[in-house]
Design an enzyme around this catalytic site. Structure first.
Site, PDB file in Angstrom:
ATOM      1  N   LYS A   1    -104.103 -21.814  36.356  1.00 45.59           N
ATOM      2  CA  LYS A   1    -104.085 -20.965  35.158  1.00 45.59           C
ATOM      3  C   LYS A   1    -105.052 -19.793  35.261  1.00 45.59           C
ATOM      4  O   LYS A   1    -104.784 -18.708  34.737  1.00 45.59           O
ATOM      5  CB  LYS A   1    -104.405 -21.804  33.915  1.00 45.59           C
ATOM      6  CG  LYS A   1    -103.308 -22.792  33.555  1.00 45.59           C
ATOM      7  CD  LYS A   1    -103.621 -23.521  32.255  1.00 45.59           C
ATOM      8  CE  LYS A   1    -102.478 -24.459  31.878  1.00 45.59           C
ATOM      9  NZ  LYS A   1    -102.731 -25.163  30.588  1.00 45.59           N
TER      10      LYS A   1
ATOM     11  N   LYS B   1     -92.163 -23.504  27.671  1.00 39.25           N
ATOM     12  CA  LYS B   1     -92.202 -22.652  26.480  1.00 39.25           C
ATOM     13  C   LYS B   1     -92.621 -21.230  26.849  1.00 39.25           C
ATOM     14  O   LYS B   1     -92.272 -20.273  26.159  1.00 39.25           O
ATOM     15  CB  LYS B   1     -93.224 -23.192  25.468  1.00 39.25           C
ATOM     16  CG  LYS B   1     -93.027 -24.602  24.993  1.00 39.25           C
ATOM     17  CD  LYS B   1     -94.232 -25.027  24.148  1.00 39.25           C
ATOM     18  CE  LYS B   1     -94.173 -26.490  23.768  1.00 39.25           C
ATOM     19  NZ  LYS B   1     -95.377 -26.933  23.049  1.00 39.25           N
TER      20      LYS B   1
ATOM     21  N   LYS C   1     -90.471 -26.236  36.172  1.00 38.56           N
ATOM     22  CA  LYS C   1     -90.318 -27.018  34.952  1.00 38.56           C
ATOM     23  C   LYS C   1     -89.824 -26.140  33.802  1.00 38.56           C
ATOM     24  O   LYS C   1     -90.176 -24.966  33.714  1.00 38.56           O
ATOM     25  CB  LYS C   1     -91.649 -27.667  34.549  1.00 38.56           C
ATOM     26  CG  LYS C   1     -92.032 -28.886  35.342  1.00 38.56           C
ATOM     27  CD  LYS C   1     -93.336 -29.490  34.856  1.00 38.56           C
ATOM     28  CE  LYS C   1     -93.189 -30.056  33.450  1.00 38.56           C
ATOM     29  NZ  LYS C   1     -94.427 -30.740  33.008  1.00 38.56           N
TER      30      LYS C   1
END
Length: 339
Positions: free
Chosen positions: A115, A204, A201
Site C-alpha cells: 500500500k 471496491k 481480487k
C-alpha cells in the site's frame, strides 16, 4: 468460542465481500451461539483513517455496511454488531500495545509494503501502525477465533506476537492477560476475482465498476456485467485441471459453484463443453436469484437511518461492556495509575 472480525466501511460491498466473508459471518454467528460463545463483527471505521477519505462518504458507507450485513443475514440479536468509533477502548488498547509492538515487525508487513509503495515517507503513520490496531481489535475481546483470508494471516500472526510479548513482559507466568487468537479459515471460503482480470481480487477500489458485482446492483446491471465479463474463446472443460492457465474461466465457474453450493467438479460435470455464450446467462440468473432478496432488504434498511444507528448503538454498548475488563487489566499490568 469468541469470534471477532472486522470489515472496512469503504466503497460499495460487492460479491467478493459477500461470498468471501459475510456468508461466513452468518455461519460463525450460529456456530458461536450454539456453542454458548459470542460473535463480534465490527465496522472498522478507525482503520479507514489510514488512507485519505471523505468524512461524509465514510458516515454514509458505515450505515450502508450495517444495512448490508443485516440484509445478508447477520443477526444483531446473535452478533455484537458495532463500529469502532463508538468503542474508545479499541484506540486506547492500541496505544498501550504500541509500547510492545516493534518497528521491525511492522516493517515486515506485506500490506504496508504494497500500500505504501515507493512513497513510504509520504504515507500516514496510521497506515504503518494499523496492524497494531488490528491486534487491539481482537485482543480486547479475548478472541479465540478470527476469520482471516490469506492476505490477513500475517496480521493475525503479529497480533499473537504482540500478545505473547505483553504476557511475557508484564504478566505472571501463570496468569497471562491476552488470549492468543487462532485463525479461522473456512474450508470453502470463496476467493472471488475481478470480472475484468481473473488474476486480481474483486475490489471496491478498482476504477472500473464493471470489474465487480455490487450487492446493490439491479438485475439488468448484473446481467450486463456478467455478459461483458472477460473470458477466453474455449468452451468449459469437463475436469478441473482444464481450468489451469484459464483464470477468468476459473473465476466464473467458482462464482457459480459458490452460489449454487456445488463443487467446481460438479459444475464442470454439468456444464463441461458448454460455451460462455450459454454459461454466462445461467450464471447471471443464479446471481440475480441469490442477490434479489438481499437487495430488497438492503434498500428497506438503508431508508431507516434511525434504525441503523440504533443497531450500532446497542452493539457498541455490549462491546464496551465486554472490553472493559481486558482494558482495565492492561492498564494495571503496565503500572499506569488511573485513580
Amino acid at each position: 468460542m469468541r469470534v471477532v472480525s472486522g470489515i472496512q466501511p469503504t466503497g460499495k460491498p460487492h460479491l467478493g465481500n459477500y461470498l468471501g466473508a459475510i456468508v461466513n459471518y452468518v455461519k460463525l454467528q450460529h456456530e458461536a451461539d450454539a456453542a454458548g460463545g459470542e460473535c463480534f463483527i465490527f465496522l472498522a471505521d478507525l482503520h479507514a483513517l489510514s488512507m485519505s477519505h471523505d468524512p461524509a462518504e465514510l458516515s454514509e458507507a458505515t450505515r450502508e455496511m450495517v444495512a448490508t450485513l443485516v440484509a445478508c443475514g447477520v443477526d444483531p440479536a446473535k452478533t455484537v454488531l458495532f463500529n469502532q468509533a463508538q468503542v474508545p477502548a479499541h484506540a486506547e488498547l492500541q496505544w498501550l500495545l504500541n509500547g510492545t509492538a516493534r518497528m521491525g515487525w511492522l516493517n515486515r508487513m506485506t500490506q504496508w509494503k504494497d500500500k505504501a509503495g515507493k512513497n513510504r515517507e509520504g504515507q500516514s503513520v496510521a497506515l504503518f501502525t494499523y496492524p497494531v490496531l488490528q491486534a487491539a481489535d481482537v485482543l480486547l475481546y479475548q478472541a479465540t477465533h478470527v476469520p482471516v483470508g490469506e492476505d490477513q494471516k500475517q496480521h493475525l500472526e503479529l497480533a499473537r506476537d504482540i500478545a505473547q510479548k505483553f504476557n511475557t513482559d508484564f504478566c505472571p507466568e501463570d496468569a497471562p492477560l491476552f488470549t492468543l487468537p487462532e485463525p479461522y479459515i473456512p474450508p470453502a471460503a470463496a476467493r472471488i476475482m475481478s470480472l475484468r482480470d481473473g488474476t486480481a481480487k474483486m475490489s471496491k477500489s478498482d476504477i472500473s465498476d464493471m470489474s465487480r458485482i455490487n450487492l446493490v446492483d439491479d438485475a439488468d446491471t448484473i446481467m450486463k456485467k456478467i455478459k461483458k465479463a472477460k473470458t477466453d474463446p474455449e468452451p468449459l472443460p469437463s475436469e478441473e485441471k482444464g481450468l489451469d492457465e484459464r483464470p477468468e474461466a476459473r473465476n466464473l465457474v467458482g462464482i457459480y459453484a459458490a452460489l449454487t453450493d456445488k463443487s467446481t467438479a460438479q459444475v464442470l460435470a454439468e456444464h463441461g463443453g458448454e460455451g460462455f455464450g450459454a454459461f454466462k446467462p445461467r450464471l447471471g440468473e443464479a446471481l440475480v436469484e441469490a442477490l434479489a432478496p438481499i437487495n430488497a432488504l438492503f434498500r428497506d434498511l438503508k431508508a431507516d437511518e434511525e434504525a441503523l444507528d440504533a443497531i450500532l448503538a446497542r452493539g457498541a454498548a455490549r462491546a464496551r461492556e465486554r472490553g472493559v475488563p481486558t482494558l482495565d487489566a492492561a492498564y494495571r499490568a503496565l503500572g499506569l495509575v488511573r485513580g
